[in-house]
Write an enzyme that holds these catalytic residues in place. Structure first.
Site, PDB file in Angstrom:
ATOM      1  N   TYR A  12       0.774  -1.242   0.000  1.00 45.28           N
ATOM      2  CA  TYR A  12       0.000   0.000   0.000  1.00 45.28           C
ATOM      3  C   TYR A  12       0.805   1.293   0.000  1.00 45.28           C
ATOM      4  CZ  TYR A  12      -0.065  -0.485   5.217  1.00 45.28           C
ATOM      5  OH  TYR A  12       0.223  -0.640   6.542  1.00 45.28           O
TER       6      TYR A  12
ATOM      7  N   HIS B 199      -6.925 -11.634   8.893  1.00 45.62           N
ATOM      8  CA  HIS B 199      -7.314 -11.337  10.284  1.00 45.62           C
ATOM      9  C   HIS B 199      -8.839 -11.467  10.461  1.00 45.62           C
ATOM     10  CE1 HIS B 199      -3.333  -9.634  10.569  1.00 45.62           C
ATOM     11  NE2 HIS B 199      -3.631  -8.566   9.885  1.00 45.62           N
TER      12      HIS B 199
ATOM     13  N   ASP C 262       2.851 -10.788   8.002  1.00 42.93           N
ATOM     14  CA  ASP C 262       2.224  -9.481   8.199  1.00 42.93           C
ATOM     15  C   ASP C 262       3.227  -8.374   8.532  1.00 42.93           C
ATOM     16  OD1 ASP C 262       0.369  -7.489   8.574  1.00 42.93           O
ATOM     17  OD2 ASP C 262      -0.718  -8.451  10.190  1.00 42.93           O
TER      18      ASP C 262
HETATM   19 ZN   LIG Z   1      -2.055  -6.518   7.164  1.00 43.80          ZN
END
Ligand SMILES: [Zn+2]
Length: 467
Positions: free
Chosen positions: A129, A280, A331
């Protein structure tokens, strides 16, 4: 130079879909895809291929990575003035993100992927991102940062599935993005253009891609529909990843805005199928567990990050009972270690259930075998890649266990994966070589480009003044 002749590998001891086999001859094509498997055979006369002496298992898939976050692993562990939470950690992370240049992302990701390979991860799903420059403007090449991820995959040799993140808002409502999020943001049109470029880059680099609408708080229904439609206009099978229910605050905000919990809302408004991956899926009702398991979507459990951030427990036992598909991701990379993700997933259940050998395939079976094979196959599905098992049509992505390691001393072949996961030593030398598409990238525990990758990583970390 590519060869039209198949490459051969002779494995003395290898875990195939139907169990351990000895003396197996494999052939793969120039792209590293296995074309032939011949078990219980002799090494051919005049054999000029490669011989693997240790025990060969399928490489693990790490399907949730935010590469740049590795550079701040260990930095969020000093206590602050107020009660530390996910949200204070996130604020610190945004501060760090401010300074990363394209070259830094390349160096950090290359070093991270090298570490992943050494840990037995052979594929990574990069939930990417960090798209724009420091002021939040487009780079001259709007896909500059995506390209750096593909470059890092090339430097390290890992298989990457790039999942460019679609991020528009700072919260349900929709709320305008805050300053710390300026490097992440796209309009629908801009995201559509990025996706076209990522599609081209993925074939240029011989890698794969999908999409990652960040979360229900960062995109709305029309954004989700837009992103899925844009993806499907380019690819029938590319995967869709989304953060779904990591924090109770996120669940409560979703209920306040939509009148529904995140997974409930997602299944009522879109049609997640076996090409979706829910990251998640921590906070679930019984009905939500049923929806996910029934849809054949994969969940990504990031055991160590979820523990580090105090997220909560994924309801693994209920989900497993319904045949739910799952995988692991590192992660935030506070632990780059597939063994640790899996071992602590099992230990969570033991601590909660006051029991042992919980995540197994029925009576008299190996916990380690179930954990490794299920996570690898679920991870493969979540990236829609032919990996995660050793079979014809799958990539020759292997981990060779070092049978000389004390970890395996005195263990039978049925006990090898249990020993690998549950006999974990500080000086762990359990992994010997790692192969991507039939080529060695880790040898005797060392990466083939280790020195250059480490030098570059140190340069970037010094510049970013971390540590
Ligand atoms: Zn993440």
């Amino acid at each position: 130079m590519t060869s039209i002749h198949p490459q051969q590998i002779f494995a003395k001891f290898i875990l195939l879909a139907d169990g351990w086999q000895e003396n197996v001859l494999l052939e793969h094509d120039s792209n590293g895809v296995i074309t032939k498997i011949k078990p219980q055979t002799e090494k051919p006369a005049n054999f000029s291929g490669k011989v693997i002496d240790g025990a060969v298992i399928p490489g693990m898939v790490n399907n949730h990575s935010h590469a740049f976050q590795w550079a701040m692993a260990g930095l969020g562990e000093a206590s602050g003035s107020s009660k530390d939470s996910f949200w204070t950690w996130r604020k610190a992370m945004y501060g760090f993100v401010e300074n990363i240049e394209p070259e830094d992302l390349n160096h950090i990701a290359s070093a991270l992927y090298m570490q992943m390979l050494k840990a037995g991860y052979t594929s990574v799903g990069e939930f990417h991102y960090l798209h724009h420059d420091k002021k939040g403007g487009f780079y001259e090449n709007p896909a500059e940062m995506s390209m750096q991820i593909f470059e890092a995959a090339k430097n390290s040799g890992i298989d990457v599935t790039l999942l460019p993140v679609f991020y528009r808002y700072s919260g349900f409502g929709p709320q305008a993005p805050n300053d710390g999020q300026k490097r992440f943001i796209h309009s629908q049109d801009d995201y559509g253009r990025l996706l076209e470029q990522v599609h081209l880059l993925s074939s240029e680099y011989n890698q794969s891609y999908g999409i990652a609408p960040h979360s229900l708080r960062a995109v709305d229904k029309s954004d989700l529909e837009f992103a899925v439609k844009a993806l499907r206009s380019q690819s029938e099978s590319a995967p869709v990843h989304i953060h779904i229910a990591e924090q109770t605050k996120e669940v409560n905000d979703c209920v306040a805005h939509y009148g529904q919990r995140p997974v409930e809302w997602l299944y009522d408004n879109l049609s997640p199928d076996d090409k979706w991956c829910l990251i998640h899926a921590t906070h679930l009702t019984d009905g939500e567990v049923k929806s996910i398991a029934g849809s054949k979507a994969v969940v990504s459990i990031c055991t160590t990050t979820e523990a580090n951030l105090g997220d909560g427990f994924f309801p693994m036992l209920d989900y497993k009972a319904q045949g739910g598909r799952w995988s692991v991701g590192s992660d935030s990379h506070i632990s780059v270690n597939a063994i640790e993700e899996l071992r602590w997933l099992e230990y969570q259940q033991r601590l909660r259930e006051h029991s042992r050998t919980v995540l197994v395939d029925g009576a008299n079976s190996s916990t380690g075998h179930w954990l490794w094979t299920q996570a690898a196959q679920g991870g493969a599905q979540s990236l829609q890649q032919p990996v995660g098992q050793i079979a014809v049509g799958y990539k020759a992505n292997f981990v060779e266990l070092n049978l000389e390691s004390l970890v395996f001393t005195g263990k039978s072949r049925e006990q090898l994966l249990d020993a690998f996961i549950f006999n974990h030593q500080a000086d762990n030398d359990a992994i010997n070589t790692v192969w991507i598409r039939g080529k060695k990238v880790v040898e005797q525990g060392n990466h083939i480009s280790q020195e250059d990758i480490i030098d570059d990583f140190k340069k970037s970390m010094a510049r970013l003044q971390v540590g």
